[in-house]
Design an enzyme around this catalytic site. Structure first.
Site, PDB file in Angstrom:
ATOM      1  N   ASP A 263     -15.039 -19.817 -41.878  1.00  0.00           N
ATOM      2  CA  ASP A 263     -15.541 -18.474 -42.182  1.00  0.00           C
ATOM      3  C   ASP A 263     -17.022 -18.460 -42.530  1.00  0.00           C
ATOM      4  O   ASP A 263     -17.648 -19.509 -42.690  1.00  0.00           O
ATOM      5  CB  ASP A 263     -14.713 -17.846 -43.327  1.00  0.00           C
TER       6      ASP A 263
ATOM      7  N   ASP B  92      -6.000 -15.873 -54.970  1.00  0.00           N
ATOM      8  CA  ASP B  92      -5.069 -14.838 -54.483  1.00  0.00           C
ATOM      9  C   ASP B  92      -4.240 -15.340 -53.289  1.00  0.00           C
ATOM     10  O   ASP B  92      -3.544 -14.562 -52.644  1.00  0.00           O
ATOM     11  CB  ASP B  92      -5.841 -13.570 -54.084  1.00  0.00           C
TER      12      ASP B  92
ATOM     13  N   HIS C  31      -5.477 -16.710 -50.489  1.00  0.00           N
ATOM     14  CA  HIS C  31      -6.101 -16.644 -49.159  1.00  0.00           C
ATOM     15  C   HIS C  31      -6.360 -18.039 -48.586  1.00  0.00           C
ATOM     16  O   HIS C  31      -6.579 -19.000 -49.323  1.00  0.00           O
ATOM     17  CB  HIS C  31      -7.376 -15.780 -49.149  1.00  0.00           C
TER      18      HIS C  31
ATOM     19  N   GLU D 258      -7.334 -12.541 -46.647  1.00  0.00           N
ATOM     20  CA  GLU D 258      -6.906 -12.037 -47.956  1.00  0.00           C
ATOM     21  C   GLU D 258      -5.470 -11.510 -47.868  1.00  0.00           C
ATOM     22  O   GLU D 258      -4.948 -11.305 -46.759  1.00  0.00           O
ATOM     23  CB  GLU D 258      -7.854 -10.905 -48.385  1.00  0.00           C
TER      24      GLU D 258
HETATM   25  P1  PGA Z   1     -12.999 -22.821 -53.892  1.00  0.00           P
HETATM   26  O1  PGA Z   1     -12.565 -21.729 -52.836  1.00  0.00           O
HETATM   27  O2  PGA Z   1     -12.838 -24.140 -53.239  1.00  0.00           O
HETATM   28  O3  PGA Z   1     -14.435 -22.522 -54.202  1.00  0.00           O
HETATM   29  O4  PGA Z   1     -12.112 -22.665 -55.081  1.00  0.00           O
HETATM   30  C1  PGA Z   1     -11.405 -21.937 -52.090  1.00  0.00           C
HETATM   31  C2  PGA Z   1     -11.153 -20.748 -51.202  1.00  0.00           C
HETATM   32  O5  PGA Z   1     -11.540 -19.630 -51.549  1.00  0.00           O
HETATM   33  O6  PGA Z   1     -10.537 -20.937 -50.136  1.00  0.00           O
END
Ligand code: PGA
Length: 252
Positions: free
Chosen positions: A63, A132, A134, A139
């Site tokens: 992404d 959450d 994702h 999301e």
């Molecule tokens: P993070 O993000 O590694 O910064 O916790 C993970 C994600 O949002 O997929």
């Protein structure tokens, strides 16, 4: 799904680094799906230290924020070059990261999908998980069949990611993300999660029902998915003893 619970993030990352390294040695032209965020930082450090040959490897990132140019310090382009690519001998032409500045986003997304197919598909997809649930920036309520597209970030994700920006107001509202259907087509998925703030999402993904409300739960349908956790991220799982037992008694 294989649930691998290790005492800390270092030990869990070590396992993932070994799997990625093994793939690159066995298949020098492997296609890797890569993730950004805090979670894979140590993985990339370890991979860089391993002095692997990336010359023929191809990468596709999950992404990118819409509206951030590649040179922006919080863009995922910048993240990848800063934390991995500058340390390895990957060919720039083989690096693919969604273009957050694309003029025609649907066209760009269709081309991204086409490039993944043309490369022969993703051999191994590295994933983090949002608090959450994702994966990528898919999301809750993302279609479990979705393809690469533009998405709106939830207020929770914008808050979670505000730590990388000067303030929450600077966090973009939109992103381009590989779809869940795209991720599910990769031959192997390795999801890493560390820390207690991921525990609820991990428990839902591993032991809950498959639901678009927790996108990572779709990995229950993936033929080769490994979930690599530290004790914090595993702290809400009910069957940790069982997962440890299975891992300790794996066939060679
Ligand atoms: P993070 O993000 O590694 O910064 O916790 C993970 C994600 O949002 O997929």
């Amino acid at each position: 799904m294989e649930i691998i619970v290790q005492k800390n993030s270092e030990a869990a990352t070590e396992i993932v680094a070994r799997i990625v390294a093994q793939l690159l040695r066995k298949k020098p032209d492997a296609v890797l799906g890569l993730a950004t965020g805090s979670t894979p930082l140590l993985l990339y450090k370890k991979l860089a230290e391993m002095k692997l040959d990336w010359r023929r490897a191809t990468t596709f990132n999950l992404d990118e924020y819409v509206g951030l140019p590649p040179e922006h310090p919080q863009s995922y382009h910048h993240f990848m070059w800063e934390n991995l690519f500058r340390f390895v001998n990957i060919a720039k032409k083989n690096v693919h990261i969604p273009d957050g500045m694309a003029k025609d986003i649907p066209k760009f997304c269709a081309q991204y999908e086409k490039k993944i197919r043309a490369a022969g598909g993703i051999d191994l997809q590295v994933l983090g998980i949002g608090s959450d649930g994702h994966i990528g920036f898919n999301e809750p309520t993302s279609s479990l069949m979705s393809r690469t597209r533009i998405k709106t970030l939830t207020p929770q994700t914008r808050r979670d990611n505000a730590r990388f920006f000067r303030n929450e107001g600077e966090v973009p509202y939109h992103c381009i993300t590989m779809g869940i259907g795209t991720i599910m087509e990769s031959r192997q998925c390795l999801l890493l999660a560390f820390g207690q703030n991921k525990a609820r999402a991990v428990a839902g993904a591993v032991e809950g029902s498959i639901t678009a409300m927790n996108p990572a739960s779709v990995l229950q349908m993936h033929p080769v998915a490994k979930i690599c956790l530290d004790e914090g991220a595993a702290s809400r799982l009910r069957k940790t003893d069982y997962y440890r037992w299975v891992y300790a008694n794996k066939p060679d």
